[in-house]
Design an enzyme around this catalytic site. Structure first.
Site, PDB file in Angstrom:
ATOM      1  N   LEU A 195      20.990  -2.170  16.604  1.00 30.19           N
ATOM      2  CA  LEU A 195      20.142  -1.474  17.574  1.00 30.19           C
ATOM      3  C   LEU A 195      18.709  -1.350  17.064  1.00 30.19           C
ATOM      4  O   LEU A 195      18.466  -1.311  15.853  1.00 30.19           O
ATOM      5  CB  LEU A 195      20.681  -0.068  17.845  1.00 30.19           C
ATOM      6  N   LEU A 205      19.167   2.606  11.569  1.00 27.32           N
ATOM      7  CA  LEU A 205      19.989   2.011  10.523  1.00 27.32           C
ATOM      8  C   LEU A 205      19.724   0.509  10.504  1.00 27.32           C
ATOM      9  O   LEU A 205      19.467  -0.103  11.543  1.00 27.32           O
ATOM     10  CB  LEU A 205      21.479   2.276  10.777  1.00 27.32           C
ATOM     11  N   ASP A 265      23.056  -1.601  12.395  1.00 25.18           N
ATOM     12  CA  ASP A 265      23.800  -1.088  13.555  1.00 25.18           C
ATOM     13  C   ASP A 265      23.607  -1.920  14.815  1.00 25.18           C
ATOM     14  O   ASP A 265      24.137  -1.590  15.882  1.00 25.18           O
ATOM     15  CB  ASP A 265      23.431   0.370  13.836  1.00 25.18           C
ATOM     16  N   GLU A 287       1.252  -6.853   9.977  1.00 23.76           N
ATOM     17  CA  GLU A 287       0.574  -7.977  10.620  1.00 23.76           C
ATOM     18  C   GLU A 287       0.156  -7.576  12.034  1.00 23.76           C
ATOM     19  O   GLU A 287       1.002  -7.212  12.861  1.00 23.76           O
ATOM     20  CB  GLU A 287       1.488  -9.208  10.673  1.00 23.76           C
ATOM     21  N   THR A 347       0.822  -1.210   0.000  1.00 22.70           N
ATOM     22  CA  THR A 347       0.000   0.000   0.000  1.00 22.70           C
ATOM     23  C   THR A 347       0.855   1.258   0.000  1.00 22.70           C
ATOM     24  O   THR A 347       0.705   2.138  -0.840  1.00 22.70           O
ATOM     25  CB  THR A 347      -0.930   0.000   1.220  1.00 22.70           C
TER      26      THR A 347
END
Length: 217
Positions: A132, A127, A130, A187, A8
């Protein structure tokens, strides 16, 4: 893997700079240089782009399929306005490695990439490689504070923000009385306890050169 932007809003493709033309995207998928990216999960369910909770998840689930087809990403904005008018704050606790926070909030986003909801950058510092997860939380606010909230949306990482809070961490847990609606790359789920984790550089994907979501690109 390769990505064909047939959804979408195509937030992941747009954020990575993947061509929106299916033929061009297919050429990239078949001939591009694979890059290893992180793969986050919520309660063991994997996603690649952004997990949205609260307001954002309600918008995604509540947008009719026909409206999505007709309006694309603009459908989320329309339903978002209606949902915001009747939004009830959630309460909960977030436990990370270095801190614990508790309070009421309207929306949150956990990003491996940066944008959701039709192009809005909910985790603008994220990112893909990274190690994280980027967490953005919008805490409860009064109507009179809307202008301040809009200003804070322009500077997520400002430590003086009152309503928009931003953190980066390799993982954390949430506890929510009742069940929080949460959306993992489209989802829907509802959980009262959520554990977010990330597997670093766990999968290889064809991305364009200079992808802004890759370190050093």
């Amino acid at each position: 893997l390769g990505v064909l932007p047939l959804g979408t809003a195509n937030d992941f493709a747009r954020g990575c700079g993947i061509p929106l033309d299916p033929y061009e995207a297919l050429k990239l998928a078949s001939g591009g240089t694979p890059v290893a990216i992180d793969v986050p999960s919520a309660n063991g369910v994997f996603f690649a782009n952004v997990a949205s909770g609260g307001f954002g998840a309600e918008v995604t689930v509540g947008t009719p399929a026909g409206l999505k087809r007709a309006m694309g990403g603009g459908a989320y904005a329309m339903v978002g306005i209606v949902t915001a008018a009747k939004m009830t704050p959630y309460s909960g606790k977030i436990v990370g490695a270095d801190e614990t926070a508790e309070g009421t909030f309207i929306a949150l986003a956990v990003g491996n990439a940066r944008q959701a909801g039709g192009g809005f950058q909910v985790t603008p510092k994220a990112l893909l490689d990274d190690g994280l997860l980027d967490l953005m939380i919008l805490t409860d606010f009064e109507t009179r504070d809307l202008g301040l909230v809009l200003n804070e949306l322009q500077d997520f990482a400002n430590p003086n923000n009152r309503f928009i809070h931003y953190r980066q961490a390799p993982g954390f847990e949430m506890e929510i009385p009742g069940k929080l609606p949460i959306n993992l790359d489209g989802e829907p789920y509802r959980w009262d306890r959520i554990r977010f984790e990330v597997r670093t550089k766990a999968i290889r994907i064809a991305l364009p050169e200079g992808c802004p979501l890759i370190q050093g690109a």
